[in-house]
Design a protein around this motif. Structure first.
Motif, mmCIF file in Angstrom:
data_model
loop_
_atom_site.group_PDB
_atom_site.id
_atom_site.type_symbol
_atom_site.label_atom_id
_atom_site.label_comp_id
_atom_site.label_asym_id
_atom_site.label_seq_id
_atom_site.Cartn_x
_atom_site.Cartn_y
_atom_site.Cartn_z
ATOM 1 N N SER A 62 0.811 -1.218 0.000
ATOM 2 C CA SER A 62 0.000 0.000 0.000
ATOM 3 C C SER A 62 0.842 1.264 0.000
ATOM 4 O O SER A 62 0.469 2.265 -0.619
ATOM 5 C CB SER A 62 -0.925 -0.003 1.229
ATOM 6 N N PRO A 65 3.124 2.051 -3.757
ATOM 7 C CA PRO A 65 2.382 2.711 -4.835
ATOM 8 C C PRO A 65 1.960 4.130 -4.492
ATOM 9 O O PRO A 65 1.935 5.005 -5.362
ATOM 10 C CB PRO A 65 1.156 1.800 -5.030
ATOM 11 N N PHE A 66 1.642 4.375 -3.233
ATOM 12 C CA PHE A 66 1.262 5.735 -2.830
ATOM 13 C C PHE A 66 2.424 6.705 -3.004
ATOM 14 O O PHE A 66 2.249 7.812 -3.528
ATOM 15 C CB PHE A 66 0.789 5.706 -1.377
ATOM 16 N N VAL A 68 5.017 6.402 -4.985
ATOM 17 C CA VAL A 68 5.300 6.561 -6.419
ATOM 18 C C VAL A 68 4.265 7.486 -7.062
ATOM 19 O O VAL A 68 4.609 8.350 -7.880
ATOM 20 C CB VAL A 68 5.325 5.181 -7.108
ATOM 21 N N ALA A 69 2.988 7.318 -6.695
ATOM 22 C CA ALA A 69 1.946 8.167 -7.269
ATOM 23 C C ALA A 69 2.149 9.632 -6.890
ATOM 24 O O ALA A 69 2.010 10.533 -7.732
ATOM 25 C CB ALA A 69 0.568 7.682 -6.803
ATOM 26 N N ILE A 70 2.497 9.884 -5.623
ATOM 27 C CA ILE A 70 2.756 11.262 -5.189
ATOM 28 C C ILE A 70 3.933 11.838 -5.963
ATOM 29 O O ILE A 70 3.903 12.993 -6.429
ATOM 30 C CB ILE A 70 3.030 11.305 -3.679
ATOM 31 N N LEU A 72 5.139 10.940 -8.955
ATOM 32 C CA LEU A 72 4.817 11.141 -10.370
ATOM 33 C C LEU A 72 3.843 12.298 -10.583
ATOM 34 O O LEU A 72 3.818 12.896 -11.659
ATOM 35 C CB LEU A 72 4.221 9.851 -10.948
ATOM 36 N N ALA A 73 3.044 12.619 -9.569
ATOM 37 C CA ALA A 73 2.110 13.745 -9.699
ATOM 38 C C ALA A 73 2.775 15.075 -9.374
ATOM 39 O O ALA A 73 2.564 16.077 -10.058
ATOM 40 C CB ALA A 73 0.899 13.521 -8.792
ATOM 41 N N GLY A 358 8.177 15.690 -4.545
ATOM 42 C CA GLY A 358 8.033 14.569 -5.472
ATOM 43 C C GLY A 358 9.288 13.729 -5.563
ATOM 44 O O GLY A 358 9.223 12.492 -5.582
ATOM 45 N N CYS A 361 9.703 11.590 -2.462
ATOM 46 C CA CYS A 361 8.794 10.431 -2.472
ATOM 47 C C CYS A 361 9.322 9.324 -3.383
ATOM 48 O O CYS A 361 9.255 8.134 -3.031
ATOM 49 C CB CYS A 361 7.402 10.867 -2.919
#
Length: 544
Positions: A62, A65-66, A68-70, A72-73, A358, A361
């Motif tokens: 969990s 991926p969180f 990585v998503a932060i 990449l955003a 980013g 993260c």
């Protein structure tokens, strides 16, 4: 069974006496005082801490991926913000020690010569697209001081201009910049307070130099303050038959003592921009949060043909009427020309902050992933995980050292048994109990047991031979067959008891709970010695 009441009586008798004080059991408990409030919490879910709660389980699946998503955003957003801020053209010129025509700095002559005039020359090396704004900036000026921030009268600023001799004096927060004179002959400052008294009063003009000719760049004084401030917080008295000057004189109100221009004449060109609705005053009254700040001074008028698209590259001159002293508190003054983007002025901090967060993260996600791969627990470390299998010569083998999913195996086998020997009972209606064996499935529990026995014998021996293990009557097969045997045997007994017609009365219903508990205990004893997966037709049985 007959001794139980006696033992219970002994326990009751023993517990009825008070060991500490020797109080007999028959003595009543002391009564609570009347009117005393109980400290016991109310019997509600909130006060009894019984509200439902949710707590996230932070696992590698969990968290990674969180992160990585932060990352990449945030990184693209930061790049967009940074590029937008970098495209803003900005020119900053300090004029603290601006030189007068006599080659003396105006900062030394402010108190002697209030109208010191100086020029500052700047060169604009690229086009500054519109809209363009002019700011004044200051350093080491602490507008955020608590007493300075409070030194104002909001009622006065909203239009309550009262005669100080009528008993309505300005707020005491304005002291010592609230009034002068003695009782009965007061004169109140309007606006009162230290903020208004220190109003920035330098005047700045801008010229464009072309072919030894200075072309004035027209500046706008209006629409530089917040709409909410202009419409609500700063109002002149609603009096139409008198001018602002007459109102102030009739109510014994005077401008702050450090002002060089009276309140009613702050803008001699636009009549509506005078009094408390003067936008230079409104901008100054909104105090800054930091000692280094900038405030909007003017807007470039882009209706002129030469400057309709902004300021073109070339030489520009600031003509400054130097009135505001800063040397006394070691401050500095600047004039700023700046364009804007969709996020405002030039400020790269927000873009850098997004890119930094980013990047952090992404780095943390990589570090945690490596730590999880190297030090994280594998499936073999758990008793209830799903084993991984690989194909070796068309034979499915478990991962080395991986334990079988015992709980899932037990639940799977029990569900298979329950499908064949489940009893559907309706105890409320006392109706017949339906046994799903025999008549409906066309075979008895014994036949089902025989079928499963043959299947397990075939697959079990194939698996043992393929792995080079000779178990013969292996413990695994024996224990698994015993489990199914008990279920089948119990099902046959109940089937015979029901008369072979698939029906039985409520009094004769099957005790499924006992059957399942017996099977569960057998499986618990068996699973401790199981080292091979349950296989069917050479394929492992995987249960999620």
């Amino acid at each position: 069974m007959e001794q139980a009441p006696a033992q219970q009586e002994v326990r009751i008798a023993a517990g009825s006496s008070n060991a500490a004080g020797g109080t007999p059991a028959s003595a009543p408990a002391p009564a609570q005082q009347e009117g005393a409030k109980s400290r016991k919490p109310a019997n509600t879910r909130f006060k009894q801490q019984q509200l439902p709660a949710w707590q996230p389980m932070l696992t590698a699946r969990s968290v990674l991926p969180f992160l990585v998503a932060i990352g990449l955003a945030f990184i693209p957003i930061g790049i967009a913000l940074y590029l937008s801020a970098s495209n803003v053209v900005e020119v900053i010129t300090e004029y603290t020690d601006c030189m007068a025509p006599n080659k003396e700095p105006c900062s030394n002559e402010t108190y002697i010569q209030p109208n010191c005039v100086c020029e500052m020359h700047v060169y604009l090396d690229r086009h500054m697209g519109g809209p363009v704004f002019m700011y004044y900036a200051m350093e080491n000026f602490f507008q955020n001081h608590r007493k300075y921030v409070k030194s104002r009268d909001d009622n006065q600023l909203m239009g309550e201009w009262n005669d100080p001799n009528s008993g309505k004096l300005p707020s005491t927060d304005c002291a010592p910049f609230d009034k002068i004179g003695s009782e009965g002959n007061y004169q109140a400052y309007l606006p009162c307070g230290a903020i208004a008294n220190s109003l920035f009063n330098d005047s700045i003009q801008l010229f464009y130099s072309a072919n030894n000719t200075k072309i004035p760049v027209h500046l706008e004084k209006t629409d530089i303050a917040w709409n909410s401030d202009r419409r609500v917080k700063f109002q002149n008295p609603n009096v139409t038959d008198k001018t602002l000057k007459e109102i102030m004189e009739s109510r014994k109100l005077i401008s702050p003592k450090n002002w060089q221009v009276p309140l009613w004449n702050l803008d001699n060109q636009t009549n509506s921009n005078n009094g408390l609705q003067n936008e230079d005053l409104i901008v100054w009254m909104r105090t800054a949060a930091f000692p280094s700040f900038r405030k909007l001074y003017r807007r470039i008028n882009h209706t002129d043909e030469q400057f309709k698209d902004g300021l073109k590259p070339g030489n520009y001159t600031f003509l400054i009427n130097y009135n505001y002293p800063v040397k006394g508190f070691e401050g500095k003054k600047f004039v700023v020309l700046s364009s804007v983007s969709w996020i405002g002025g030039r400020n790269i901090f927000l873009g850098v902050a997004y890119m930094t967060v980013g990047s952090i993260c992404i780095v943390l996600a990589l570090v945690f992933f490596l730590i999880h791969i190297k030090f994280g627990k594998k499936c073999r470390d758990y008793d209830n995980c799903r084993c991984l299998y690989h194909n070796v010569n068309n034979i499915w083998l478990p991962e080395s050292g991986c334990l079988y999913d015992y709980e899932a195996s037990r639940m799977s086998m029990m569900s298979d048994i329950a499908r064949e020997f489940t009893v559907y009972d309706d105890t409320k209606t006392k109706g017949p109990t339906e046994v799903s064996v025999g008549k409906q499935n066309n075979y008895t529990g014994a036949s089902k047991y025989k079928q499963l026995q043959n299947q397990i014998e075939e697959t079990g021996h194939e698996n043992n031979s393929a792995n080079g293990v000779v178990h013969g009557e292996s413990e695994i097969e024996t224990l698994q067959l015993n489990l199914l045997h008990e279920a089948g045997k119990e099902g046959d007994e109940q089937f015979q008891k029901s008369g072979g017609d698939g029906q039985q009365t409520a009094d004769d219903k099957l005790d499924v709970a006992v059957l399942r508990e017996t099977a569960s205990q057998n499986e618990i004893r068996a699973r401790k010695r199981m080292t091979l997966p349950l296989v069917t037709n050479g394929q492992p049985v995987l249960v999620d």
